[in-house]
Design a protein around this motif. Structure first.
Motif, PDB file in Angstrom:
ATOM      1  N   ARG A 245     171.035 -46.279 -46.455  1.00 38.78           N
ATOM      2  CA  ARG A 245     170.937 -45.038 -47.235  1.00 38.78           C
ATOM      3  C   ARG A 245     170.232 -43.946 -46.420  1.00 38.78           C
ATOM      4  O   ARG A 245     169.359 -44.232 -45.609  1.00 38.78           O
ATOM      5  CB  ARG A 245     170.186 -45.272 -48.548  1.00 38.78           C
ATOM      6  CG  ARG A 245     170.957 -46.124 -49.543  1.00 38.78           C
ATOM      7  CD  ARG A 245     170.305 -46.140 -50.908  1.00 38.78           C
ATOM      8  NE  ARG A 245     171.069 -46.946 -51.842  1.00 38.78           N
ATOM      9  CZ  ARG A 245     172.109 -46.505 -52.553  1.00 38.78           C
ATOM     10  NH1 ARG A 245     172.478 -45.228 -52.444  1.00 38.78           N
ATOM     11  NH2 ARG A 245     172.755 -47.296 -53.379  1.00 38.78           N
ATOM     12  N   VAL A 246     170.625 -42.721 -46.698  1.00 39.47           N
ATOM     13  CA  VAL A 246     170.037 -41.574 -46.010  1.00 39.47           C
ATOM     14  C   VAL A 246     168.689 -41.262 -46.647  1.00 39.47           C
ATOM     15  O   VAL A 246     168.616 -40.974 -47.845  1.00 39.47           O
ATOM     16  CB  VAL A 246     170.966 -40.345 -46.095  1.00 39.47           C
ATOM     17  CG1 VAL A 246     170.331 -39.147 -45.384  1.00 39.47           C
ATOM     18  CG2 VAL A 246     172.331 -40.651 -45.507  1.00 39.47           C
ATOM     19  N   THR A 247     167.637 -41.296 -45.842  1.00 37.23           N
ATOM     20  CA  THR A 247     166.294 -41.023 -46.366  1.00 37.23           C
ATOM     21  C   THR A 247     165.741 -39.675 -45.901  1.00 37.23           C
ATOM     22  O   THR A 247     164.831 -39.134 -46.522  1.00 37.23           O
ATOM     23  CB  THR A 247     165.315 -42.131 -45.923  1.00 37.23           C
ATOM     24  OG1 THR A 247     165.268 -42.169 -44.488  1.00 37.23           O
ATOM     25  CG2 THR A 247     165.761 -43.486 -46.461  1.00 37.23           C
TER      26      THR A 247
ATOM     27  N   ILE B  11     168.738 -43.108 -41.355  1.00 39.07           N
ATOM     28  CA  ILE B  11     169.400 -44.112 -42.205  1.00 39.07           C
ATOM     29  C   ILE B  11     168.481 -45.326 -42.328  1.00 39.07           C
ATOM     30  O   ILE B  11     168.093 -45.931 -41.320  1.00 39.07           O
ATOM     31  CB  ILE B  11     170.753 -44.552 -41.605  1.00 39.07           C
ATOM     32  CG1 ILE B  11     171.607 -43.334 -41.219  1.00 39.07           C
ATOM     33  CG2 ILE B  11     171.487 -45.476 -42.569  1.00 39.07           C
ATOM     34  CD1 ILE B  11     172.119 -42.531 -42.360  1.00 39.07           C
ATOM     35  N   ARG B  12     168.147 -45.674 -43.566  1.00 44.38           N
ATOM     36  CA  ARG B  12     167.337 -46.873 -43.808  1.00 44.38           C
ATOM     37  C   ARG B  12     168.281 -48.050 -44.027  1.00 44.38           C
ATOM     38  O   ARG B  12     169.032 -48.100 -45.006  1.00 44.38           O
ATOM     39  CB  ARG B  12     166.457 -46.673 -45.040  1.00 44.38           C
ATOM     40  CG  ARG B  12     165.546 -47.852 -45.365  1.00 44.38           C
ATOM     41  CD  ARG B  12     164.448 -47.998 -44.358  1.00 44.38           C
ATOM     42  NE  ARG B  12     163.546 -49.113 -44.692  1.00 44.38           N
ATOM     43  CZ  ARG B  12     162.554 -49.515 -43.912  1.00 44.38           C
ATOM     44  NH1 ARG B  12     162.328 -48.899 -42.761  1.00 44.38           N
ATOM     45  NH2 ARG B  12     161.788 -50.518 -44.285  1.00 44.38           N
TER      46      ARG B  12
ATOM     47  N   GLN C 145     164.963 -51.183 -41.450  1.00 46.31           N
ATOM     48  CA  GLN C 145     164.586 -50.326 -40.328  1.00 46.31           C
ATOM     49  C   GLN C 145     165.106 -48.913 -40.559  1.00 46.31           C
ATOM     50  O   GLN C 145     166.115 -48.723 -41.247  1.00 46.31           O
ATOM     51  CB  GLN C 145     165.161 -50.858 -39.012  1.00 46.31           C
ATOM     52  CG  GLN C 145     164.477 -52.104 -38.484  1.00 46.31           C
ATOM     53  CD  GLN C 145     165.012 -52.488 -37.107  1.00 46.31           C
ATOM     54  OE1 GLN C 145     166.183 -52.261 -36.803  1.00 46.31           O
ATOM     55  NE2 GLN C 145     164.160 -53.065 -36.275  1.00 46.31           N
ATOM     56  N   ASN C 146     164.402 -47.951 -39.959  1.00 48.78           N
ATOM     57  CA  ASN C 146     164.882 -46.564 -39.968  1.00 48.78           C
ATOM     58  C   ASN C 146     165.658 -46.294 -38.689  1.00 48.78           C
ATOM     59  O   ASN C 146     165.155 -46.544 -37.584  1.00 48.78           O
ATOM     60  CB  ASN C 146     163.705 -45.586 -40.074  1.00 48.78           C
ATOM     61  CG  ASN C 146     163.058 -45.612 -41.449  1.00 48.78           C
ATOM     62  OD1 ASN C 146     163.730 -45.871 -42.454  1.00 48.78           O
ATOM     63  ND2 ASN C 146     161.771 -45.345 -41.504  1.00 48.78           N
TER      64      ASN C 146
ATOM     65  N   ASN D 117     169.750 -39.845 -50.032  1.00 49.10           N
ATOM     66  CA  ASN D 117     169.859 -41.103 -50.778  1.00 49.10           C
ATOM     67  C   ASN D 117     171.303 -41.592 -50.914  1.00 49.10           C
ATOM     68  O   ASN D 117     171.564 -42.558 -51.637  1.00 49.10           O
ATOM     69  CB  ASN D 117     169.211 -40.998 -52.165  1.00 49.10           C
ATOM     70  CG  ASN D 117     168.736 -42.354 -52.667  1.00 49.10           C
ATOM     71  OD1 ASN D 117     168.258 -43.175 -51.885  1.00 49.10           O
ATOM     72  ND2 ASN D 117     168.904 -42.609 -53.955  1.00 49.10           N
ATOM     73  N   ALA D 118     172.244 -40.941 -50.241  1.00 46.85           N
ATOM     74  CA  ALA D 118     173.635 -41.418 -50.267  1.00 46.85           C
ATOM     75  C   ALA D 118     173.758 -42.689 -49.439  1.00 46.85           C
ATOM     76  O   ALA D 118     173.041 -42.895 -48.451  1.00 46.85           O
ATOM     77  CB  ALA D 118     174.568 -40.338 -49.725  1.00 46.85           C
ATOM     78  N   LYS D 119     174.706 -43.526 -49.809  1.00 47.08           N
ATOM     79  CA  LYS D 119     174.920 -44.799 -49.128  1.00 47.08           C
ATOM     80  C   LYS D 119     176.096 -44.673 -48.169  1.00 47.08           C
ATOM     81  O   LYS D 119     177.157 -44.161 -48.537  1.00 47.08           O
ATOM     82  CB  LYS D 119     175.191 -45.897 -50.159  1.00 47.08           C
ATOM     83  CG  LYS D 119     175.397 -47.281 -49.553  1.00 47.08           C
ATOM     84  CD  LYS D 119     175.631 -48.311 -50.643  1.00 47.08           C
ATOM     85  CE  LYS D 119     175.825 -49.711 -50.049  1.00 47.08           C
ATOM     86  NZ  LYS D 119     176.079 -50.719 -51.113  1.00 47.08           N
TER      87      LYS D 119
END
Length: 567
Positions: A23-25, A39-40, A44-45, A85-87
C-alpha cells in the motif's frame, strides 16, 4: 544508457517480487520530473522512484535520500488525493516498450471501488508520468502537460481520454514465435550488422543489448534458439552489472569475459550506483546554473581587475627614478637651458652612470623639475592604494573560488544555503518580500553527520554558512577541527576531545574528500582544537584563522566515506 524494453521487463519482474500487494503510505515529488511513492510491503518500506527526467528517466526502488520542497506541486496533490493508502495489484509492460503500468485499487468518496493506473513512459525528453482513471479511461493528471498544439495525436492533459503511445511495427522478443533472429543470423554474419538488424526487427533493444544478443547468436556449435531463450530469461533472474569502458552502461545480462564490470545485489541498487553521481551533478548544474553564472562572472571580473592592479604596481617601481631625475634637475638647474628637449646629467647616487633626462621645451627648468616630483608623488600615493586593492581583490578571488569549489561538491539540497550566502554578500539580489512585507527566511541546512570506526561522531559543513555555524557555535572548545591544508574545502569537527588515531585519520579523509583535492592521492590536512580557531572581524563567511595545528597526510577513498555515513 540502455534502459530499454528489455531492462524495463527485468525491472518490472524485480518490482513485482517486492511491492505487489503493498500500500502507498507516502507520496513526494523532490524534483520537478520525479515522483517517489513509498510502498509498504512485506513489512518494509520501498521508496519507488518514477523519473521522467529527460536524460535519466527510469523506474526503481531507490535508497538515495531526497528532500521535499516546502510546497507540494499540483501533481503531487492529485496523487495524494487518489493514491494514498491505495493497494498496488499489478505491474505490467506495454509489449516490450519502455512503458510500465502500475495498477492500484482504492475507493472514491462514496466508498465505491476505483481502479487506477499510474503509467510511466520512459522516452527521453518525451518521458512522462500519468495517473489514469481506468474505469473511464480518463487522465486525472500528468507530471508534464502535453496540449494539442504540441501533439495532435495524443493530448496528455487532465480530463483527456487516455491513448496509448503509438504501437511500433516490430516483434516482441519475448513472444516472437517466428524466430526471426535465426533468419537474421544467416543473412548477417557480421556482429555489428546483426546487432543493428536485431534492433530494426525487434522492439525495445538498445545497442549494447543488441550486441550482447548478437554474440550469443554467434556462439559456434551451440543451439542458437536455446542461447536466445536463455539470454532473455536472464530478465527474470538478472545479474545486475555496470560495464566500464569508453562509455559505461548498465545491464541485467551477465558479462563473463569483460574484466571491467561491477555487480550489484539488485537492479535498483545498480541504478542507484550508476545514476547517483551523474544525476546529482547534473541536477546541481541545472538548479544552480544561476549561482555558477554569478561566480563565473565575478571571478572573471576580479581576475581582470587583479591583472590591471599588478600592472599599475609594476609601473610604480619607476617612482624612485622619477624622484632622482627631479633632484638632479634641481641640483643642476643652471645647466638646463630653455628650449632643450633632453639633457644628460651626472648621477651622484651612481657616479659611473650619468642619467639622460627628457625635458619639455615649453617649460622652464624649475617647472621640468617640479613635473618629475609630481609624477613621483602620484606614483608613491598609488602604491599604498594599489597594495590595499590587490589584497582586497585577492581575498575576493579566494572567496569566490571557495564558493566555486562548494558548488562543484554540492548536492541539490545544499544549493539554497549557498544562494542565501550570495544574497547576504551582495552577489545576488535579496529575496523579495511577500504581501505582508516580510522576507521569508530559508531554514539553513544541517552539516552532514558521519561516525568513525570507533563510534565517534564527525560533522562536515557543506558550505560557508554551515562551516561558520559548525565551527563557531555547534562545536565545543575541546573538539578537534580539521581542514585540508591551503586548499578550499569543508570544516570538519570531531565531537570528542581525545579521539583515537583511527578516528583522526578517518576525519582527515573526510576533510580531504570534501575539498578541492578530492581526486588527489596524498592530501595534507591540518587539525587543531576548536579553541585555537578564531574569525577575524569583517571576514567573509567560512574564513577562519588558527594556530598550533598539526598535519596528517591522507588519501580520500569514496568507499570508506560511504562506510562512515552508514554506521
Amino acid at each position: 544508457m540502455p534502459f530499454d524494453g528489455l531492462f524495463t521487463h527485468a525491472m518490472i519482474a524485480e518490482l513485482r517480487s517486492k511491492i505487489i500487494g503493498g500500500r502507498v503510505t507516502k507520496i513526494s515529488q523532490p524534483f520537478p520530473n520525479e515522483i517517489i511513492l513509498t510502498i509498504r510491503s512485506q513489512r518494509q518500506n520501498h521508496p519507488l522512484l518514477l523519473s521522467a527526467h529527460p536524460n535519466y528517466a527510469r523506474i526503481q526502488i531507490t535508497q538515495i535520500p531526497y528532500n521535499n520542497p516546502p510546497v507540494p506541486t499540483n501533481f503531487t496533490m492529485t496523487l495524494r488525493k487518489y493514491l494514498e493508502n491505495a493497494k498496488i495489484t499489478e505491474i505490467s509492460q506495454l509489449d516490450n516498450d519502455r512503458v510500465a503500468y502500475f495498477s492500484f485499487t482504492t475507493r472514491n468518496e462514496l466508498g465505491d471501488e476505483l481502479p487506477l493506473l499510474l503509467s510511466i513512459e520512459i522516452m527521453g525528453r518525451y518521458s512522462n508520468v500519468l495517473l489514469i482513471n481506468q474505469a473511464e479511461n480518463k487522465i486525472l493528471d500528468t507530471i508534464k502537460h502535453i496540449g494539442p498544439s504540441q501533439n495532435r495525436f495524443r493530448t496528455l492533459l487532465p480530463g483527456a481520454t487516455y491513448i496509448q503511445p503509438p504501437k511500433q511495427d516490430l516483434l516482441n522478443p519475448f513472444t516472437d514465435k517466428s524466430k526471426k533472429y535465426l533468419e537474421l543470423v544467416q543473412q548477417f554474419p557480421n556482429r555489428e550488422i546483426l546487432a543493428k538488424q536485431l534492433q530494426k526487427n525487434y522492439q525495445g533493444i538498445a545497442t549494447e543489448h543488441a550486441l550482447y544478443l548478437a554474440d550469443r547468436l554467434h556462439d559456434v556449435g551451440d543451439d542458437l534458439s536455446t542461447n536466445w531463450d536463455q539470454a532473455l530469461k536472464q530478465s527474470d533472474c538478472p545479474t545486475p552489472t555496470i560495464v566500464e569502458g569508453n562509455k559505461a552502461f548498465f545491464t541485467f545480462f551477465k558479462y563473463d569475459n569483460d574484466s571491467k564490470v561491477e555487480n550489484a545485489e539488485s537492479l535498483s541498487v545498480l541504478l542507484d550506483k550508476f545514476y547517483q553521481k551523474k544525476a546529482t551533478s547534473d541536477r546541481v548544474q541545472q538548479q544552480g546554473s544561476q549561482l555558477f553564472h554569478v561566480i563565473k562572472v565575478n571571478l572573471q571580473k576580479n581576475r581582470k581587475k587583479l591583472k590591471k592592479l599588478q600592472q599599475t604596481m609594476d609601473s610604480t617601481q619607476k617612482a624612485d627614478i622619477l624622484r632622482v631625475k627631479g633632484e638632479l634637475l634641481t641640483t643642476y638647474l643652471f645647466q638646463v637651458k630653455r628650449g632643450m628637449t633632453e639633457i644628460e646629467l651626472p648621477n651622484y647616487y651612481d657616479s659611473e652612470k650619468p642619467v639622460k633626462i627628457a625635458i619639455s621645451n615649453q617649460l622652464s627648468p624649475s617647472q621640468n623639475a617640479q613635473k618629475y616630483f609630481k609624477k613621483y608623488q602620484k606614483l608613491k600615493n598609488a602604491v599604498e592604494y594599489v597594495t590595499k586593492q590587490i589584497k582586497i581583490t585577492k581575498a575576493e578571488i579566494n572567496y569566490l573560488e571557495e564558493i566555486e569549489t562548494q558548488l562543484e561538491l554540492a548536492d541539490p539540497q545544499d544549493l539554497p544555503d549557498i544562494k542565501v550566502e550570495l544574497q547576504q554578500e551582495g552577489y545576488l539580489r535579496a529575496q523579495k518580500q511577500n504581501k505582508s512585507g516580510k522576507v521569508r527566511k530559508n531554514k539553513l541546512g544541517q552539516p552532514d553527520t558521519f561516525y568513525s570506526s570507533e563510534g565517534i561522531k564527525i560533522s562536515v559543513g557543506k558550505n560557508n554558512l554551515q562551516n561558520d555555524r559548525l565551527t563557531l557555535k555547534m562545536a565545543q572548545k575541546r573538539d578537534i577541527w580539521l581542514h585540508a591544508k591551503n586548499i578550499h574545502g569543508s570544516h570538519v569537527i570531531i565531537h570528542n576531545s581525545q579521539p583515537g588515531e583511527q578516528t583522526l585519520l578517518e576525519a582527515a579523509e573526510l576533510a580531504a574528500y570534501y575539498s578541492k583535492a578530492r581526486s588527489s592521492g596524498n592530501v595534507p590536512v591540518d587539525y587543531v582544537e576548536v579553541k585555537n580557531i578564531r574569525k577575524p572581524n569583517g571576514a567573509k563567511p567560512g574564513f577562519v584563522i588558527y594556530e598550533g595545528q598539526q598535519t596528517l597526510y591522507v588519501t580520500p577513498d569514496e568507499d570508506e566515506i560511504k562506510k562512515m555515513k552508514k554506521i
